[in-house]
Design an enzyme around this catalytic site. Structure first.
Site, PDB file in Angstrom:
ATOM      1  N   GLU A 151      24.168 -60.414 -15.022  1.00 53.43           N
ATOM      2  CA  GLU A 151      24.646 -61.664 -14.409  1.00 53.43           C
ATOM      3  C   GLU A 151      26.115 -61.528 -14.069  1.00 53.43           C
ATOM      4  O   GLU A 151      26.823 -60.730 -14.711  1.00 53.43           O
ATOM      5  CB  GLU A 151      24.464 -62.820 -15.393  1.00 53.43           C
ATOM      6  CG  GLU A 151      23.378 -63.789 -15.010  1.00 53.43           C
ATOM      7  CD  GLU A 151      23.323 -64.984 -15.939  1.00 53.43           C
ATOM      8  OE1 GLU A 151      24.366 -65.386 -16.470  1.00 53.43           O
ATOM      9  OE2 GLU A 151      22.216 -65.497 -16.141  1.00 53.43           O
ATOM     10  N   ARG A 410      33.630 -70.344 -18.736  1.00 53.49           N
ATOM     11  CA  ARG A 410      32.504 -69.865 -19.538  1.00 53.49           C
ATOM     12  C   ARG A 410      31.790 -68.730 -18.816  1.00 53.49           C
ATOM     13  O   ARG A 410      31.439 -68.852 -17.644  1.00 53.49           O
ATOM     14  CB  ARG A 410      31.516 -71.004 -19.769  1.00 53.49           C
ATOM     15  CG  ARG A 410      30.253 -70.575 -20.473  1.00 53.49           C
ATOM     16  CD  ARG A 410      29.273 -71.704 -20.521  1.00 53.49           C
ATOM     17  NE  ARG A 410      28.713 -71.981 -19.217  1.00 53.49           N
ATOM     18  CZ  ARG A 410      27.417 -71.806 -18.902  1.00 53.49           C
ATOM     19  NH1 ARG A 410      26.566 -71.349 -19.794  1.00 53.49           N
ATOM     20  NH2 ARG A 410      26.982 -72.097 -17.694  1.00 53.49           N
TER      21      ARG A 410
END
Ligand SMILES: Cc1cc2nc3c(=O)[nH]c(=O)nc-3n(C[C@H](O)[C@H](O)[C@H](O)COP(=O)(O)OP(=O)(O)OC[C@H]3O[C@@H](n4cnc5c(N)ncnc54)[C@H](O)[C@@H]3O)c2cc1C
Length: 558
Positions: A151, A410
């Site tokens: 990711e 994040r």
């Protein structure tokens, strides 16, 4: 377009993160009138507010040696956890390393992550993830090994997923099943927690809330764990479900807990945009697997903004989409998956496949309309590395907490991991504490009377809708001094009419909590006069380490 912490590289030689603490506002202590003697009462060693990954994991740990009550304001299935798609990050492959996951997390945090917390979460991850698997969370496998995906922001494929894009649901189902089989845990659904109760020394003594079946109820508890999740509903456009109204932030603030880094709100670049329909997230794994972003004219535009194109960091993609929407005067852009193999797409992304189908979008021929929306609260209730807050007997874990893992941004799939690790730690802390006679907590009694108000009533649902639009416009993906100041002024005006009322329904309390949390976020955003991580100031576009390599903490004024 620069990543707002491009200049930072690894978290490097700026020395330890500084802290600025602001004393702010002075709302009333409780939202309702309280007379603890005449209110229905329950007792527990530990009460946990919230039944997402953090609350449920905490419950399972604490229930090992203590009796636990878990409350949630809707049903067990209504949580951000249930909706998580992409996966949970953890180091499970031999070619990956803790050092690499730690470095990726620190880099994404843009200098504000706490290295001890990052190390702790990353190192404890694999054991707890394997345990989740043993408990029935069926992570996808290939050739009898757990399948992991790459990711954005991760330098290794370390994101585990289940049923393709239904990771959150698989995890939640496994935890719920286990919680239901644990005799020391009592779950009360449809219990709206209104406030944390504190004794005269400001130690947490439990909660007061409204149970759908039994009305107003106090739960006295030796320890209270706050696991209420995020507050995406503060924004008009959000991926979050209706339960995410930032209650935890507001009730911790009223109780006097230290809140930290509230200005950092993460926006997800791609949510399905069909006018009138709720905003469903389209996971960024899709871009990882080759989907393109096109503007209204059918042009791929991401390379205009960042060399990594569609795989640029989340905050860069969100800002680029917004800029392109402005440039082309349109309400959205498109995701193009027409070139991907149809069968693979349906197998790998069953949720998105069904979603598109339900809106008559045939992904082999049609483009998927998307735009950014509010996704994740990076800041929250400040904790130490053992999940302790600044209030004695009160712990926090999951999205409501600011543990120091995320810093100013994040890293994708790190939030389920954080909820899992800090949930376990909060539960463990409960077990470590000496047992106490919880019936003693009801003395001295708590009595509180909200001052009478003669201001005319504003319609709470109208205020709520207007607030969400205001936050989207003025405290959204890009920010500037004047709109931030205007937002605070308007919220304060609404506050005067809404905060002095005594409501008797969750809708009213939610509206009050949303106003409190929104004002805190807008205020924090106005104080940080730089761009860092997900906080982007159009009037201060650079990262300013000299003045802002610091956390901004907010505490209720005496
Ligand atoms: C669409 C979507 C996709 C996502 N995908 C991913 C992903 O792939 N990977 C990842 O790591 N993260 C992902 N996230 C983020 C992640 O899901 C959340 O950060 C995480 O699940 C939060 O867990 P939690 O336990 O803190 O809170 P939640 O799971 O949100 O649970 C909150 C609980 O608190 C309860 N509650 C709230 N207020 C009250 C109150 N006043 N009284 C009583 N109960 C209350 C709620 O009822 C609920 O039970 C995603 C989020 C969304 C919305």
């Amino acid at each position: 377009m620069k990543d707002s912490c491009d200049s930072m590289g690894e978290q490097k030689a700026q020395g330890p993160v500084q802290t600025e603490r602001i004393r702010f506002g002075a709302p009333r202590r409780y939202l309702i009138n309280i007379d603890s003697i005449s209110t229905s009462q329950l007792f527990a060693d530990c009460v946990i507010v919230g039944a997402g990954i953090a609350g449920l994991r905490a419950a399972l740990e604490a229930a090992d040696r203590r009796n636990v009550i878990v409350v949630c304001k809707a049903s067990l299935e209504d949580s951000n956890t249930w909706m998580a798609q992409g996966g949970i990050a953890s180091v499970l492959r031999p070619d990956d390393s803790f050092e690499s996951h730690i470095a990726d997390t620190l880099r994404t945090g843009c200098g504000l992550s706490e290295p001890d917390t990052v190390e702790q979460v990353v190192r404890q991850g694999p054991e707890l993830v394997r345990q989740l698997q043993d408990w029935g969370a069926g992570f996808d496998r290939v050739n009898d090994e757990i399948d992991t995906t790459l990711e954005g922001g991760h330098s290794h494929a370390r994101v585990l997923h289940a049923h393709g894009d239904e990771t959150g649901r698989a995890i939640a189902e496994a935890l719920i099943a286990r919680v239901k089989n644990q005799p020391n845990i009592r779950v009360i659904e449809h219990f709206f927690t209104i406030d944390l109760l504190t004794d005269p020394d400001n130690r947490c003594a439990g909660i007061i809330g409204r149970c759908q079946n039994r009305g107003l109820q106090i739960i006295w508890a030796a320890t209270t764990i706050l696991a209420t999740g995020g507050g995406g509903q503060l924004y008009r456009e959000t991926t979050n479900p209706p339960i995410a109204t930032a209650d935890g932030l507001a009730l911790a603030y009223r109780a006097g807990a230290v809140l930290r880094d509230l200005e950092f709100v993460q926006f997800h670049p791609t949510t399905l945009y069909v006018a009138g329909a709720s905003r469903a997230l389209i996971t960024e794994t899709l871009r990882g697997e080759g989907a393109y972003l096109l503007d209204m004219k059918g042009r791929r535009f991401m390379k205009d903004y960042h060399e990594s194109g569609e795989l640029a960091p989340r905050d860069v993609v969100s800002r680029a989409i917004l800029a392109q929407m402005r440039k082309t005067e349109s309400t959205h852009v498109y995701l193009d998956v027409r070139h991907l193999d149809k069968e693979y797409f349906a197998r790998r992304f069953p949720l998105i496949s069904d979603l598109c189908e339900s809106f008559d979008i045939d992904v082999t021929h049609d483009l998927i309309p998307v735009r950014p929306s509010a996704h994740y609260m990076v800041g929250g209730v400040k904790t130490d590395t053992a999940a302790r807050t600044s209030i004695e007997n009160l712990y926090a874990c999951g999205e409501v907490a600011s543990t120091g893992l995320h810093g100013a941004n994040r890293l994708g799939s790190n939030s389920l991991l954080e909820g899992l690790v800090f949930g376990q730690m909060a539960g463990h802390a409960v077990v470590q504490r000496p047992p106490m006679d919880v019936t003693s907590l009801q003395h001295p009694a708590i009595r509180y009377q909200v001052p009478n108000s003669d201001r005319s009533r504003l319609d709470a649902s109208d205020v709520r809708n207007s607030l969400r639009s205001l936050m989207w416009r003025n405290v959204g993906i890009t920010r500037k001094a004047q709109p931030l100041a205007e937002a605070q002024e308007i919220i304060r005006f609404w506050d005067r009419y809404v905060m002095d009322k005594v409501f008797d329904t969750p809708e009213g309390w939610e509206c009050q909590n949303m106003l409190t949390a929104a004002l805190l976020i807008a205020h924090a955003a106005s104080l940080r006069k730089e761009s860092r991580g997900v906080h982007y100031r159009m009037d201060h576009t650079q990262t300013d380490d000299k003045h802002y390599h610091k956390h901004i903490e907010i505490v209720r004024a005496e």
